[in-house]
Design an enzyme around this catalytic site. Structure first.
Site, PDB file in Angstrom:
ATOM      1  N   LYS A 193       0.844  -1.202   0.000  1.00 11.80           N
ATOM      2  CA  LYS A 193       0.000   0.000   0.000  1.00 11.80           C
ATOM      3  C   LYS A 193       0.875   1.246   0.000  1.00 11.80           C
ATOM      4  O   LYS A 193       1.663   1.459   0.929  1.00 11.80           O
ATOM      5  CB  LYS A 193      -0.924   0.047   1.220  1.00 11.80           C
ATOM      6  CG  LYS A 193      -1.988   1.144   1.028  1.00 11.80           C
ATOM      7  CD  LYS A 193      -2.656   1.563   2.303  1.00 11.80           C
ATOM      8  CE  LYS A 193      -1.941   2.661   3.017  1.00 11.80           C
ATOM      9  NZ  LYS A 193      -1.900   3.966   2.321  1.00 11.80           N
ATOM     10  N   GLU A 233      10.533   1.574  10.295  1.00 13.32           N
ATOM     11  CA  GLU A 233      11.494   2.633   9.947  1.00 13.32           C
ATOM     12  C   GLU A 233      10.741   3.939  10.133  1.00 13.32           C
ATOM     13  O   GLU A 233       9.896   4.290   9.313  1.00 13.32           O
ATOM     14  CB  GLU A 233      11.938   2.506   8.474  1.00 13.32           C
ATOM     15  CG  GLU A 233      12.484   1.146   8.081  1.00 13.32           C
ATOM     16  CD  GLU A 233      13.800   0.818   8.748  1.00 13.32           C
ATOM     17  OE1 GLU A 233      14.482   1.749   9.193  1.00 13.32           O
ATOM     18  OE2 GLU A 233      14.114  -0.373   8.845  1.00 13.32           O
ATOM     19  N   CYS A 293      13.292  11.528   6.178  1.00 15.32           N
ATOM     20  CA  CYS A 293      13.336  11.050   7.563  1.00 15.32           C
ATOM     21  C   CYS A 293      14.633  11.487   8.230  1.00 15.32           C
ATOM     22  O   CYS A 293      14.668  11.726   9.427  1.00 15.32           O
ATOM     23  CB  CYS A 293      13.213   9.534   7.592  1.00 15.32           C
ATOM     24  SG  CYS A 293      14.391   8.711   6.523  1.00 15.32           S
ATOM     25  N   GLU A 295       9.141  16.419  14.928  1.00 13.25           N
ATOM     26  CA  GLU A 295       9.616  16.325  13.548  1.00 13.25           C
ATOM     27  C   GLU A 295       8.900  17.399  12.720  1.00 13.25           C
ATOM     28  O   GLU A 295       7.676  17.402  12.620  1.00 13.25           O
ATOM     29  CB  GLU A 295       9.310  14.932  12.988  1.00 13.25           C
ATOM     30  CG  GLU A 295      10.005  14.656  11.674  1.00 13.25           C
ATOM     31  CD  GLU A 295       9.722  13.260  11.130  1.00 13.25           C
ATOM     32  OE1 GLU A 295       8.587  12.767  11.291  1.00 13.25           O
ATOM     33  OE2 GLU A 295      10.637  12.682  10.525  1.00 13.25           O
TER      34      GLU A 295
END
Ligand code: NAD
Length: 514
Positions: A165, A238, A272, A369
């Protein structure tokens, strides 16, 4: 569990905010059907030789090289990254991972012998690598081509089938990946694709799949870990980062500013491992700020297809709002904005890169973040302070150090709580298949390597079936008299040094003769 929405998903072109395509989300029954197909195809796919599996990967690899112009165009249209980055960080990175596994996969996954040593002359041990079965792959929108193909390559090579997905915002790239796999003529049911938001992924992880490979935010990663934990379903996570850069006074300032700028702003800061916090030694703090601000002002924000563009648009309105929120929160708490920090147009999601100073760890921009083109800069005096500030986060993906004195640098790097530390570099080798890639703390777990896609099987063979040679293992029943033997043998076997061993052996013989 959320219910699956049935209405079409609008895929937005980030350069102009217009609808690029409409995609029908997969229904629950379609998802279940795809999982069943993947499970049915597993016995056949896993029984194929490495060589045969690799021929399919080779086909995909060649199709990507052949169609790279169209692929790069589709990625830039759907994700907004400059064309240069689509070629470099999506296509070249994918090919690098594929080439490495095509060339080395058979060796990496070949059976390995374990030498148990002289104490066990009749035993032989082997390690082999077996597939999990059907893997559910769930990926984010920021590297919509590289991340899926990196996982797909290792999934297929390991002998697994999969259901993938893509993030709904980049479903157009998801469809492109499906088309490439279709053209490679993989056996029916091996590669399956579903579309939709988080609810489609939830249906996937709540089904009878055998492993989950997830890349995305820590927030969603924790939800997935909870579901997988209840079922003891293996999962690799991750997740996000809040990566620090430490700049020492002895660095080459031009070089450090250039590297930090790229590490923080590449992919519009939506990586990331983007540099999200910069700590600069006080002696060069003012000079660093002036230089990096001037350099940032010279970057061109614009259309991903314009050859002069350095920074493309953000992915969507939600990202714009989040980044504006982080900047406003910082300014409210006393930060100084040196440049940028605002949206550039009303159509599309263009955002001028921001440099902030006078920041502290109470601000969102230093804690959460941000995932955007924002560089907050803070002063430090000593190495200890820099390490403390860098580690003052619940993430631990990567960190960078900028210095011209590298003699002792491994000591400082060793103190940073992150899976990767770059010295005088940023964002590099994240995608290199020879290098591990794993987070600490809220940045997740899993190594991204081929061994995340296979189970380890240990087979131990004792040749004691040759009775004359090796009648039975001496620790088997009966135990009578064996406690005394083991008491003595422990010294003989485990004592260090030849002299000590000889002394213990002599004493053991004397004891037995008594
Ligand atoms: P996200 O977590 O919002 O979504 C990732 C994927 O999870 C999407 O496909 C989404 O549809 C799906 N999802 C959403 N809710 C779900 C749920 N409840 N259950 C199961 N799946 C669900 O992340 P994003 O915004 O697409 O991507 C950005 C994040 O990814 C950032 O945090 C970034 O740091 C991280 N990331 C990490 C790495 C790495 O290697 N560590 C690489 C790239 C991106």
């Amino acid at each position: 569990m959320q219910t699956i929405k049935e209405s079409l998903i609008n895929i937005i072109n980030p350069s102009n905010g217009e609808v690029l395509s409409e995609i029908k989300p997969s229904s629950t029954s379609e998802i279940i059907e795809k999982i069943q197909k993947a499970k049915t195809a597993f016995p056949l796919w896993s029984s194929l030789s490495f060589e045969k599996r690799i021929t399919y990967l080779q086909k995909i690899y060649e199709l990507i090289i052949r169609d790279r112009r169209d692929i790069a165009t589709t990625i830039s249209k759907n994700n907004g990254k400059p064309l240069t980055e689509s070629y470099l960080t999506e296509i070249a990175s994918t090919l690098q991972v594929m080439e490495y596994h095509i060339k080395n996969g058979a060796e990496l996954l070949s059976e390995k012998n374990i030498h148990l040593g002289v104490l066990y002359p009749a035993k032989k041990s082997f390690i082999s690598y077996v597939p999990y079965g059907t893997i559910g792959i769930i990926e984010p929108w920021n590297y919509p081509f590289y991340l899926p193909f990196s996982a797909i390559t290792k999934t297929l090579l390991g002998g697994n089938t999969f259901v993938f997905k893509s993030a709904s915002a980049v479903s157009v790239v998801g469809k492109l990946i499906e088309k490439i796999c279709l053209k490679a003529e993989l056996p029916d049911g091996v590669a399956n694709f579903i579309y939709g938001d988080g609810s489609a992924a939830e249906t996937l992880i709540n089904s009878e799949i055998d492993k989950v490979v997830f890349t995305g935010s820590a927030e969603v990663g924790k939800k997935i870990a909870e579901v997988c934990g209840k079922k003891l379903l293996p999962v690799s996570l991750e997740l996000g980062g809040k990566d620090p850069a430490i700049v020492f006074k002895n660095c080459n300032l031009d070089y450090a500013c250039g590297g930090i700028l790229w590490g923080a702003l590449s992919n519009s800061g939506q990586a990331c491992a983007s540099i999200e916090r910069v700590y600069v030694q006080s002696e060069i703090y003012a000079e660093f700020l002036e230089k990096i601000t001037n350099m940032a002002k010279n970057l061109k924000v614009g259309d991903p297809f314009d050859d002069e563009t350095d920074i493309g648009p953000l992915i969507n309105e939600e990202q714009v709002k989040k980044i504006e929120g982080h900047i406003l929160d910082a300014i409210d708490k006393g930060a100084i904005l040196h440049c940028g920090g605002k949206r550039l147009s009303t159509s599309g999601f263009y955002f001028e890169p921001a440099i902030l100073s006078n920041v502290n760890h109470s601000m969102k921009v230093m804690k959460e973040e941000t995932f955007g083109p924002v560089i907050p800069v803070m002063k430090f005096d000593s190495v200890e302070e820099a390490v403390y500030l860098a580690n003052d986060t619940h993430y631990g993906l990567a960190a960078s150090i900028w210095t011209s004195e590298t003699g002792n640098i491994k000591k400082i790097a060793g103190k940073l709580n992150s899976g990767t530390v770059w010295v005088n570099d940023s964002l590099f080798l994240q995608a290199h298949p020879k290098c591990p890639w794993q987070g600490y703390k809220d940045s997740g777990y899993g190594s991204c390597s081929i061994y995340d896609f296979v189970r380890v099987k240990h087979i131990s063979l004792d040749q004691g079936y040759i009775p004359s040679l090796h009648p039975k293992s001496f620790w088997w029943y009966p135990y009578k008299g064996k406690a005394r033997s083991f008491h003595a043998l422990i010294e003989v076997i485990f004592k260090d040094g030849i002299k000590e061993k000889a002394k213990a052996t002599f004493q053991t013989i004397i004891d037995f003769l008594r």
